[in-house]
Enzyme design. Sequence first.
Site, PDB file in Angstrom:
ATOM      1  N   ASP A 102       5.723  10.665  -1.428  1.00 55.16           N
ATOM      2  CA  ASP A 102       4.419  10.602  -0.755  1.00 55.16           C
ATOM      3  C   ASP A 102       4.307  11.820   0.157  1.00 55.16           C
ATOM      4  OD1 ASP A 102       2.363   7.946  -0.331  1.00 55.16           O
ATOM      5  OD2 ASP A 102       2.165   9.597   1.117  1.00 55.16           O
TER       6      ASP A 102
ATOM      7  N   TYR B  17     -15.781  10.678  -5.622  1.00 50.55           N
ATOM      8  CA  TYR B  17     -14.613   9.972  -6.175  1.00 50.55           C
ATOM      9  C   TYR B  17     -14.834   9.654  -7.658  1.00 50.55           C
ATOM     10  CZ  TYR B  17     -11.408   5.917  -6.674  1.00 50.55           C
ATOM     11  OH  TYR B  17     -10.454   5.024  -7.077  1.00 50.55           O
TER      12      TYR B  17
END
Length: 312
Positions: A36, A146
């Site tokens: 991450d 998005y």
Amino acid sequence: MKAEKILVIGANGQIGSELVEALVHRHGAARVVAADLHTGFCGSEVAFAKLDVLDSKALRALVVAEGVTQVYHLAAILSATGEKVPLQAWNLNMNGLLNLLELARELLAEGRLLRVFWPSSIAAFGPNSPRLNTPQYCVMDPTSMYGISKLAGERLCEYYHQKYGVDVRSLRYPGILSSKTPPGGGTTDYAIAIFLSAKKREVFECFLSQDTTLPMIAMEDALRATLSLMEASPEQIKIRSSYNVTGLSFSPAELALAIRQRLPAFQIRYVPDERQAIADSWPQSLDDSRARADWGWKALIGMDQLVDGMLA
Ligand code: NAD
Ligand code: AKB
């Protein structure tokens, strides 16, 4: 099952944190690497790598050093946040995927297979897509940054498969409901926040109107779909853009009613905001018959089990 080495990018997120656990359960902790941008993975005792998926050199170095054979790429900016930072959303959502597809193409040319999972979303559909039982193939005219990035990503996945033979697989997830890790800035997030308010005996302010029906899925079903797709043989995967999958559909009013049946004092107020326009452009229900036919998908968790699980 051959010994895989599996990298999860975006492991601290809503899906990543639970997917890592599911992969550890299946393959063992030594076979999973969590990565991450931000440190702080606090799940299983797996190796953790701090990684910016936009850094293609670092991505390659990690995949090669760990001998990775499968990547689940979950790093993205979701719909509601994406409208606040549209250029960042485009950059992360497109270039993160491109870096990974390019790496898979390069490795394949060197004789190394890298199987890739990347999720699309119901956000890839738009106001001119049929809203009920939205088919696998139809008009797709997403209106959010998005959604635009998800539709473009689907086209990239199919392109890299057709042109270079990259083994990339994808699902169009509906809103995913889970109680372990908070969601990351989406339009379907109300359906998780509502349970927190209900548990705290607060009046819930819903940012969508009472009759806004959207497709949803329990995390358990979403993970099962994801792992089934990744474990299916390549011949079973007939769609390389992204498969429709769904669990169930409900509106805020229907969800509130189900909660009130269990917590009679629960109260909700509707205060729609800018997320309403996003939700109004999305399907209300999905036709996932291609996923059922091709690799045996079937959702198992219905409304009662979902609501009981979230409240518990
Ligand atoms: P999330 O926002 O909860 O998690 C995303 C993770 O990616 C975060 O931990 C973040 O730190 C990490 N990240 C951000 N930028 C990064 C970078 N440059 N490099 C590496 N990591 C980075 O998202 P999520 O809900 O877990 O969603 C995962 C994927 O599933 C996304 O592609 C999303 O579009 C898709 N999806 C999610 C849902 C849902 O309801 N959660 C529905 C449809 C599709
Ligand atoms: C969002 O609301 O942005 C996500 C999704 C459906 O893609 N949960």
